[in-house]
Scaffold this active site. Structure first.
Site, PDB file in Angstrom:
ATOM      1  CE1 TYR A 104      -4.216  -1.607   0.012  1.00 44.94           C
ATOM      2  CE2 TYR A 104      -2.650  -3.331   1.244  1.00 44.94           C
ATOM      3  CZ  TYR A 104      -4.077  -2.803   0.566  1.00 44.94           C
ATOM      4  OH  TYR A 104      -4.974  -3.871   0.315  1.00 44.94           O
ATOM      5  CB  CYS A 115     -13.457  18.554  38.191  1.00 41.36           C
ATOM      6  SG  CYS A 115     -14.235  20.178  38.991  1.00 41.36           S
ATOM      7  CE  LYS A 173      -6.279  24.247  37.185  1.00 42.01           C
ATOM      8  NZ  LYS A 173      -6.944  23.964  36.291  1.00 42.01           N
ATOM      9  NE  ARG A 215     -12.458  20.946  46.857  1.00 43.22           N
ATOM     10  CZ  ARG A 215     -13.531  21.437  46.169  1.00 43.22           C
ATOM     11  NH1 ARG A 215     -14.675  21.054  46.506  1.00 43.22           N
ATOM     12  NH2 ARG A 215     -13.420  22.420  45.310  1.00 43.22           N
TER      13      ARG A 215
END
Ligand SMILES: NC(=O)c1ccc[n+]([C@@H]2O[C@H](COP(=O)([O-])OP(=O)(O)OC[C@H]3O[C@@H](n4cnc5c(N)ncnc54)[C@H](O)[C@@H]3O)[C@@H](O)[C@H]2O)c1
Length: 438
Positions: free
Chosen positions: A10, A268, A324, A331
């Site tokens: 190919y 989150c 960060k 948390r």
């Protein structure tokens, strides 16, 4: 240009046809006599849109010849593109027998060639294969020197079956791995007109980029499919969801979150992943890829822990504690977990995080620190100087510009810095340096 293409599957057949279309002289080589016979009759050896017409056209042009002889191809060209197959072996490793065989034949052919020759590996190869095996094999079998008599490059191929002529003409980018200028000039003459960026890098990085791209594509497909299975169970239109996901070019379809660094955390991502997995179990939907993300993230934390322990240093200074830079949110911060592990191993720890210190002074996060992670709160220092002063190993997890530049002044030669964030000014910091995974 006079080009030989070795391996006419190919990738090789489409390259041969497109190069000849672009008015180059091309010699095609394959060990499969049936393929050579087809090509000689102007027929395509692979089923691909546009190839029937293109093959007939280029074979009639007189610019293409085919042969089973590598020797003739090397002597009749200035550059060879190696496109032989590299399928999976039984144990999942890469079967490199074809590329080894063709490399030996190339080396033997180079013995009697005086003009410099360029060898471009376009087959997908495991990182390290060219420098670790194929280049030495070429030197051994040719008796010639790399960088003088011949040049080796790795240029990954990005075309996709089914649209390969179109992809040849519009690749996502061109990546050339080489340590030399001369092949770059030649490859720019061959591929520089294509409407995409042209990047030069090391051979190993180019080999890795190919794997990385394919793995990323596989990951994207699986992400879409796992999302669709969950959507189906919930009665949500997965196409609508994925369409909207792709509309966000700021965080989703963008370089965001694709920079190596420390484990993720925060209030989150971990909780929402856990809830997604709970939802999938409630609906009997198996999502193995999404289900493995938290375990992989955990593995990344373990990687940092093992680097700290392997250093043998016992007085540890942590710079950064929140999940960060620029937030005081502790948390599910993986740095809190890292700190807890190191305390558990009996290491002495002091911690500096300007965001957390400020919030503690303001009273904002005080209750969380005092009630939930009191054992860590007591290790926090208000000044970076104190942490650097007390430590043999500095773990830098946050790189705000003020902290990064202060480290240039404060860090001592006898200290080791373990960088979890890849400080932009790492070269200016005097102490010993180790990146988390770079
Ligand atoms: N197929 C794709 O869409 C694609 C895309 C990008 C990269 N790649 C990579 O490109 C390489 C080639 O893939 P392909 O799909 O074209 O393979 P393929 O199996 O279709 O073709 C390989 C060709 O090499 C020939 N060959 C084997 N040993 C040879 C030798 N010693 N001398 C000369 N020819 C020899 C075979 O006869 C065959 O015609 C692989 O490493 C693959 O991973 C493929």
């Amino acid at each position: 240009m006079k080009i030989s293409v070795l391996g006419l599957g190919y990738v090789g057949a489409v390259s041969l046809a497109c190069l000849a279309r672009d008015r180059h002289q091309v010699i095609g080589v394959d060990i499969d006599s049936a393929k050579l016979a087809l090509l000689s009759e102007g027929k395509t050896p692979v089923v691909e849109a546009g190839m029937v017409e293109l093959m007939a056209e280029v074979m009639a042009s007189g610019r293409v010849t085919v042969t089973a002889e590598v020797q003739a191809a090397v002597h009749g060209s200035d550059i060879s593109l190696i496109c032989v197959g590299t399928p999976s072996a039984q144990n999942g490793s890469q079967d490199q027998s074809a590329v080894v065989r063709v490399t030996r034949e190339l080396g033997a052919a180079l013995r009697s060639k005086t003009a410099p020759h360029i060898i471009v590996f376009r087959s997908t190869l495991a990182p390290g294969t060219v420098d670790g095996m194929l280049r030495p094999l070429l030197e051994e079998t040719s008796g010639k020197r790399h960088g003088e008599d011949f040049y080796v490059c790795f240029q990954p191929e990005f075309l996709r079956e089914g649209s390969s002529i179109r992809d040849y003409d519009r690749p996502p980018f061109t990546v050339v791995g080489t340590a030399h200028e001369y092949p770059v000039t030649v490859l720019k003459a061959l591929f520089g007109h294509l409407p995409c960026e042209f990047h030069v890098t090391s051979i190993q990085a180019a080999e890795m980029v190919k794997y990385c791209c394919n793995n990323f594509h596989a990951l994207k497909i699986t992400f879409a499919n796992e999302t669709a299975r969950l959507c189906e169970a919930l009665g949500v239109d997965s196409f609508e969801v994925m369409d909207l996901l792709c509309r966000d070019t700021q965080l989703n379809i963008s370089p965001a979150y694709l920079r190596p660094g420390f484990a993720f955390g925060g209030s989150c991502l971990p909780k929402d992943l856990r809830a997604t997995m709970y939802l999938s179990r409630q609906h009997d939907v198996d999502l193995p890829m999404l289900g493995s993300i938290l375990a992989s993230n955990r593995q990344h934390l373990e990687h940092a822990i093992s680097k700290v322990l392997a250093s043998g240093r016992r007085r540890i200074g942590m710079i950064g504690l929140s999940f960060k830079t620029g937030t005081d949110d502790l948390r599910e911060s993986p740095l809190v977990l890292l700190a807890e592990h190191l305390i558990g191993k009996g290491l002495s720890l002091s911690i500096y995080d300007p965001g957390v210190t400020l919030s503690r002074l303001l009273g904002a996060n005080r209750r969380y620190i005092e009630q939930t992670i009191a054992h860590i709160g007591s290790l926090m220092r208000e000044r970076l100087e104190e942490v650097v002063e007390e430590s043999d190993l500095l773990i830098v997890a946050q790189g705000d510009p003020a902290t990064a530049s202060a480290l240039v002044q404060l860090a001592r030669k006898d200290q080791l810095l373990l960088d979890l964030t890849r400080l932009p000014n790492r070269a200016d910091i005097k102490c010993k340096y180790e990146g988390l995974c770079w």
